[in-house]
Design an enzyme around this catalytic site. Structure first.
Site, PDB file in Angstrom:
ATOM      1  N   LYS A  48     -17.906   0.725   1.331  1.00 29.20           N
ATOM      2  CA  LYS A  48     -16.740   1.261   2.269  1.00 29.20           C
ATOM      3  C   LYS A  48     -15.563   1.291   1.446  1.00 29.20           C
ATOM      4  O   LYS A  48     -14.868   0.295   1.390  1.00 29.20           O
ATOM      5  CB  LYS A  48     -16.836   0.439   3.444  1.00 29.20           C
ATOM      6  CG  LYS A  48     -15.921   1.436   4.340  1.00 29.20           C
ATOM      7  CD  LYS A  48     -15.228   0.405   5.591  1.00 29.20           C
ATOM      8  CE  LYS A  48     -13.843  -0.062   5.433  1.00 29.20           C
ATOM      9  NZ  LYS A  48     -12.899   0.868   4.908  1.00 29.20           N
ATOM     10  N   GLU A  77     -11.435 -11.209  -3.515  1.00 32.12           N
ATOM     11  CA  GLU A  77     -10.217 -11.302  -4.290  1.00 32.12           C
ATOM     12  C   GLU A  77      -9.326 -10.888  -3.372  1.00 32.12           C
ATOM     13  O   GLU A  77      -9.303  -9.844  -2.955  1.00 32.12           O
ATOM     14  CB  GLU A  77     -10.544 -10.110  -5.565  1.00 32.12           C
ATOM     15  CG  GLU A  77      -9.700 -10.344  -6.786  1.00 32.12           C
ATOM     16  CD  GLU A  77      -8.465  -9.538  -6.576  1.00 32.12           C
ATOM     17  OE1 GLU A  77      -7.472 -10.078  -6.065  1.00 32.12           O
ATOM     18  OE2 GLU A  77      -8.519  -8.390  -7.245  1.00 32.12           O
ATOM     19  N   CYS A  97      -1.913  -7.236  -6.146  1.00 32.05           N
ATOM     20  CA  CYS A  97      -2.402  -8.673  -5.525  1.00 32.05           C
ATOM     21  C   CYS A  97      -1.642  -9.684  -6.296  1.00 32.05           C
ATOM     22  O   CYS A  97      -1.511 -10.810  -6.033  1.00 32.05           O
ATOM     23  CB  CYS A  97      -3.920  -8.728  -5.462  1.00 32.05           C
ATOM     24  SG  CYS A  97      -4.839  -8.332  -6.765  1.00 32.05           S
ATOM     25  N   GLU A 149       3.214 -12.715   1.021  1.00 28.44           N
ATOM     26  CA  GLU A 149       2.992 -11.619   0.323  1.00 28.44           C
ATOM     27  C   GLU A 149       3.696 -10.452   0.852  1.00 28.44           C
ATOM     28  O   GLU A 149       3.154 -10.076   2.161  1.00 28.44           O
ATOM     29  CB  GLU A 149       1.295 -11.325   0.114  1.00 28.44           C
ATOM     30  CG  GLU A 149       1.119 -10.377  -0.888  1.00 28.44           C
ATOM     31  CD  GLU A 149      -0.436 -10.223  -1.191  1.00 28.44           C
ATOM     32  OE1 GLU A 149      -1.089 -10.196  -0.204  1.00 28.44           O
ATOM     33  OE2 GLU A 149      -0.780 -10.045  -2.170  1.00 28.44           O
TER      34      GLU A 149
HETATM   35  P1  ADP Z   1      -4.721  -4.075   3.396  1.00 22.69           P
HETATM   36  O1  ADP Z   1      -3.763  -4.816   4.029  1.00 22.69           O
HETATM   37  O2  ADP Z   1      -4.371  -3.984   2.094  1.00 22.69           O
HETATM   38  O3  ADP Z   1      -5.581  -2.868   3.931  1.00 22.69           O
HETATM   39  P2  ADP Z   1      -7.254  -5.212   4.240  1.00 22.69           P
HETATM   40  O4  ADP Z   1      -7.952  -6.557   4.067  1.00 22.69           O
HETATM   41  O5  ADP Z   1      -6.910  -4.741   5.405  1.00 22.69           O
HETATM   42  O6  ADP Z   1      -5.985  -4.959   3.193  1.00 22.69           O
HETATM   43  O7  ADP Z   1      -8.287  -3.886   3.911  1.00 22.69           O
HETATM   44  C1  ADP Z   1      -9.047  -3.937   2.793  1.00 22.69           C
HETATM   45  C2  ADP Z   1     -10.233  -3.380   3.262  1.00 22.69           C
HETATM   46  O8  ADP Z   1     -11.213  -4.355   4.096  1.00 22.69           O
HETATM   47  C3  ADP Z   1     -10.301  -2.020   3.680  1.00 22.69           C
HETATM   48  O9  ADP Z   1     -11.216  -1.237   3.182  1.00 22.69           O
HETATM   49  C4  ADP Z   1     -10.375  -2.177   5.179  1.00 22.69           C
HETATM   50  O10 ADP Z   1     -10.826  -1.029   5.783  1.00 22.69           O
HETATM   51  C5  ADP Z   1     -11.434  -3.228   5.139  1.00 22.69           C
HETATM   52  N1  ADP Z   1     -11.222  -4.266   6.261  1.00 22.69           N
HETATM   53  C6  ADP Z   1     -10.295  -4.198   7.125  1.00 22.69           C
HETATM   54  N2  ADP Z   1     -10.745  -5.114   8.211  1.00 22.69           N
HETATM   55  C7  ADP Z   1     -12.248  -5.367   8.200  1.00 22.69           C
HETATM   56  C8  ADP Z   1     -13.052  -6.113   8.702  1.00 22.69           C
HETATM   57  N3  ADP Z   1     -12.909  -6.566   9.907  1.00 22.69           N
HETATM   58  N4  ADP Z   1     -14.459  -6.300   8.325  1.00 22.69           N
HETATM   59  C9  ADP Z   1     -14.710  -5.613   7.253  1.00 22.69           C
HETATM   60  N5  ADP Z   1     -13.755  -4.795   6.425  1.00 22.69           N
HETATM   61  C10 ADP Z   1     -12.582  -4.786   7.005  1.00 22.69           C
END
Ligand code: ADP
Length: 490
Positions: free
Chosen positions: A187, A262, A296, A393
């Protein structure tokens, strides 16, 4: 100045649907979402919005490819050959892919071309070479037995990636997974799905069999969470925020999935008075402002030894003032927009907080222009350890400068964080450099350099910056299971 937008054609958008079992399909729900050009705030394309139904189909396709398709029976060396082929196809399309990355993410084209794409190609080639070198051991045990181990693919790998290095995150995830013989459901981040989809098309062209790589674009709480919860997925590799990792850990608990994370950081960058100060200033500037500060491992806590503090800060102010912001498709641009409105708002919120908490804004602090999510390179002086801009961060072009006096003090303050992703030390005293490298709790320590990445060098976090390592031989651990086989010799 003529920009690339005007002078050359924009990249074509070919792939906007899910890839499941080798077929490009709309989402089961028929829904789509917009992906935005962060430099202009205009819609680039509508992309299929996958959710639990699409994830289920993708996981079944990945399982089928693993257990019934040609992939599971393929020679390891042949898997390596397909990965080399994918790297070659990416190299052939380097300029177009770099432009697509810049269009969707906003990073300067000079960085997409000179940093992201070469690292992508290198990573895939590095792991291509590993495909036929993943092997077990023969083990002397007590008694009349012969014991050996096999390293088998962990199975179907669910991979969830962020938007800051979209293609590079694909390479970091696909390289070891495919070398180990896993199949993949990925994804991509909702902000930047386009290059991942394009890479999946190139993987098909390279001859990677149907169902080995499946892509479901969509949102985290829907598509991402469905992937984490799916009982047909053996492992989740995630890059993103620690708060998301906490949710993923809970969602993965019922099926006890293998997890690698990560996550973020608040990395200390420590400059001693005996360092090459010009090199250190360039390293401090690059270590934070590269990729609009959306790294990061950004060196966001810059500790400067008291004796050289003022003259060092002057160098930083000069570099910030000279930094060229603008159209990321212009090859002269050094800094593009932040990825989206949400990131823009969050960063501007931290800048306000820094001012309110009494830090001194030495450069920037404002939006750049009136279109796109551009923020001026911002430098805060007189920052204290307890301020939000020294602790959280920010993931944007905001550098916090702190003073220090001696080595013992700096070790304590550098480690006074919940994070532990990266750190750097600038000094000509080799013993001091190595003492600090050992004392700082971080997965990577750079000495007299910053942001040096190599596919062969493991990367990952201590503490709340992650679990497990990516890259290098270590990066294969997460994609293999060790099986012990014992044979009676009587
Ligand atoms: P950022 O703030 O850098 O967008 P996130 O951790 O929100 O960081 O997002 C990183 C990835 O994790 C994206 O692909 C996002 O769609 C996905 N993501 C966000 N929430 C969830 C969740 N509850 N379960 C699985 N994947 C998620």
């Amino acid at each position: 100045m003529a920009t690339l937008v005007e002078s050359t054609k924009l990249p074509r958008i070919h792939q906007t649907e899910c890839l499941i079992g080798g077929r490009w399909t709309p989402a089961v729900s028929g829904k789509t979402f917009e992906t935005i050009n962060p430099a202009t705030e205009e819609v680039i394309a509508q992309v299929a919005e996958g959710d639990a139904a699409d994830i289920d189909l993708a996981v079944k396709a990945a399982r089928h490819a693993l257990e019934q398709g040609p992939w599971g029976r393929m020679d390891a060396r042949e898997r390596g050959r397909l990965l080399y082929k994918l790297a070659d196809l990416i190299e052939e399309e380097l300029n177009e892919l770099a432009a697509l990355e810049t269009l969707d993410n906003g990073k300067p084209i000079r960085d997409s071309r000179a940093a992201d794409l070469p690292l992508v190609i290198d990573c895939l080639r590095y792991y291509a070479g590993f495909a036929d070198k993943i092997h077990g051991q023969t083990i002397p045990v007590r008694g009349e037995y012969f014991t050996y181990t096999r390293r088998e693919p962990v199975g179907v790998a669910g991979q969830i990636i962020p938007w800051n290095f979209p293609m590079l995150m694909v390479a970091w995830k696909w390289g070891p997974a495919l070398a180990a013989g896993c199949t993949i459901v990925m994804k991509p981040a909702e902000q930047t799905p386009l290059t991942c989809l394009r890479m999946a098309r190139l993987a098909q062209k390279a001859g990677i069999p149907d169902g080995v790589i499946n892509i479901v674009p969509g949102y985290g709480p829907t598509a991402g969470a469905a992937l984490v919860k799916h009982p047909g997925v053996d492992k989740i590799a995630f890059t993103g925020e620690y708060r998301t990792a906490q949710i993923i850990m809970q969602d993965a608990a019922p099926t006890l999935k293998r997890l690698t994370f990560e996550l973020g950081g608040k990395s200390p960058n420590v400059v001693f008075a005996d360092a090459d100060l010009d090199a250190a200033a360039m390293g401090a500037h690059f270590g934070l402002y590269f990729n609009q500060g959306q790294c990061c491992c950004a060196g966001s806590r810059l500790f400067i030894e008291d004796k050289v503090h003022d003259k060092f800060v002057d160098k930083l102010v000069g570099m910030n003032k000279a930094r060229k912001l603008g159209d990321p498709l212009d090859p002269a641009t050094e800094q593009g927009p932040q990825v989206d409105q949400a990131q823009f708002d969050k960063i501007m919120g931290y800048i306000d907080r820094g001012k309110k908490e009494g830090a001194k804004c030495l450069t920037g602090g404002k939006r750049h222009g009136d279109r796109g999510y551009f923020i001026e390179p911002t430098l805060f002086g007189e920052v204290r350890d307890e301020m939000a801009i020294a602790k959280d961060e920010i993931f944007g072009p905001v550098l916090s400068v702190l003073r220090f006096k001696d080595v013992d003090e700096i070790v304590r303050r550098a480690n006074n964080t919940t994070y532990g992703l990266a750190a750097a030390v600038w000094t000509r005293d080799i013993a001091k450099a190595h003492r600090l490298a050992a004392a700082i709790k971080a997965g990577t320590v750079w000495i007299n350099c910053y942001d040096v990445f190599d596919a062969a060098a493991p990367f990952g976090g201590f503490k709340m910056s992650g679990m497990g390592r990516e890259l290098g031989e270590k990066g294969l651990d997460a994609y293999t299971e060790t099986k012990t086989v014992t044979v009676s010799l009587n």
